[in-house]
Design an enzyme around this catalytic site. Structure first.
Site, mmCIF file in Angstrom:
data_model
loop_
_atom_site.group_PDB
_atom_site.id
_atom_site.type_symbol
_atom_site.label_atom_id
_atom_site.label_comp_id
_atom_site.label_asym_id
_atom_site.label_seq_id
_atom_site.Cartn_x
_atom_site.Cartn_y
_atom_site.Cartn_z
ATOM 1 N N PRO A 74 0.438 1.474 2.101
ATOM 2 C CG PRO A 74 1.987 1.661 3.799
ATOM 3 C CD PRO A 74 1.766 2.040 2.406
ATOM 4 C CD GLU A 75 -5.768 4.095 1.835
ATOM 5 O OE1 GLU A 75 -6.656 4.693 2.468
ATOM 6 O OE2 GLU A 75 -5.941 3.621 0.702
ATOM 7 C CG HIS B 292 13.756 -2.323 -4.423
ATOM 8 N ND1 HIS B 292 14.462 -1.356 -5.091
ATOM 9 C CD2 HIS B 292 13.108 -3.035 -5.370
ATOM 10 C CE1 HIS B 292 14.257 -1.480 -6.395
ATOM 11 N NE2 HIS B 292 13.436 -2.497 -6.596
ATOM 12 N NE ARG C 47 5.667 4.049 -7.277
ATOM 13 C CZ ARG C 47 4.428 4.461 -7.544
ATOM 14 N NH1 ARG C 47 3.403 3.744 -7.135
ATOM 15 N NH2 ARG C 47 4.214 5.573 -8.190
ATOM 16 N NE ARG D 281 -11.108 25.113 2.819
ATOM 17 C CZ ARG D 281 -10.003 24.382 3.007
ATOM 18 N NH1 ARG D 281 -9.667 23.464 2.136
ATOM 19 N NH2 ARG D 281 -9.247 24.588 4.051
#
Length: 270
Positions: free
Chosen positions: A2-3, A91, A110, A151
């Site tokens: 998820p973002e 999990h 994960r 940068r």
DNA sequence: CGAACGACCTGCAGGC
DNA sequence: TGCCTGCAGGTCGTTC
């Protein structure tokens, strides 16, 4: 997984389901997440009422009577609300059970996700260094121009740096750069203020549209209400290498930046 | 200081 | 069928 839009979708989905509920018990079957889960999580949460659900970057903030639970889903984490508790499967690392028999279940193959409990979320080390929320008023073209000055880092990596902007991940950084017509490898310090203005707008648009779509479901993402998102239908470049650009027809390219895939149109993005 | 990189994990698809 | 490689939505700590 998820973002920002996915976490926001989860927040909105879970909010009506778990606020005001009282935690009856917590079972931690696997403590080895991104950070070890405190041994005393159950003791800290038992008896507490859930008051509010917030979000900071990709962290879900679950405010209880005596503190705040910080939940991060990493790459593969998910939360499920179960109106009646079923037998845990692979999990299913943590169950937060409520009086009445329902439960919030944390699953993460994960184990890049994490769970912390804190009484002072504003001072928590994982949150203090985060940059502004891209949908908030502190995020502007002026800000982005300022923090990009001299940068040399590629703009794609710059956008994925949480200390610069909170919550942008691989999909939405990639998609925002396409919308802004900026090549992902362009050094951050070599982008004009005018183009930063377009980029800020593109970031806001892509995030807002994704939230409206309930997030992006590439594999198995589902929001707090169990429904998948459909923003994947609106992706212009992510995951489309070799396919024609929707704008100009030139094949989309894939490159690797910081061990992550980036996709872009070599004609539309400079 | 900025920037690059390895580390932490499991699962899956594809090639042979 | 098995074995290998590479890839996947994140981000932290270390090193140069």
């Amino acid at each position: 997984m998820p973002e920002l839009p996915e976490v926001e979708t989860i927040r909105r989905g879970l909010e009506p389901l778990i606020t005001r509920q009282f935690i009856s018990d917590v079972e931690v079957r696997e403590r080895r997440l991104r950070w070890p889960v405190t041994r005393n999580l159950a003791g800290l949460l038992r008896g507490q009422q859930i008051l509010q659900l917030g979000r900071r970057a990709k962290y879900l903030l679950i405010k209880t009577s005596n503190g705040t639970l910080l939940v991060h889903l990493g790459m593969s984490g998910s939360l499920f609300y179960l109106s009646s508790v079923s037998k845990p499967t692979t999990h299913d690392h943590i169950d937060i059970s409520f009086r009445g028999g329902s439960c919030l279940r944390f699953n993460d193959p994960r184990r890049f996700g994490s769970i912390h409990f804190t009484t002072q979320p504003k001072l928590h080390r994982l949150l203090t260094k985060l940059g502004p929320e891209p949908l908030g008023k502190d995020f502007s073209a002026e800000y982005l121009t300022h923090v990009s000055r001299s940068r040399r880092v590629a703009i794609k990596n710059h956008l994925m740096n949480g200390q610069i902007i909170a919550g942008l991940g691989n999909i939405y950084a990639t998609e925002a750069l396409f919308r802004a017509g900026i090549h992902p490898a362009r050094p951050a310090g070599r982008i004009s203020a005018a183009r930063f203005s377009g980029l800020v707008q593109a970031i806001r648009e892509v995030l807002n549209e994704a939230i409206r779509s309930g997030g992006t479901t590439l594999k198995d993402f589902v929001g707090g209400d169990g429904r998948p998102g459909f923003f994947q239908q609106s992706l212009n470049v992510y995951g489309r290498s070799g396919d024609p650009c929707f704008t100009c027809g030139v094949p989309i390219k894939r490159i690797t930046q910081s061990q992550r895939s980036s996709y872009y149109c070599p004609r539309c993005q400079r």
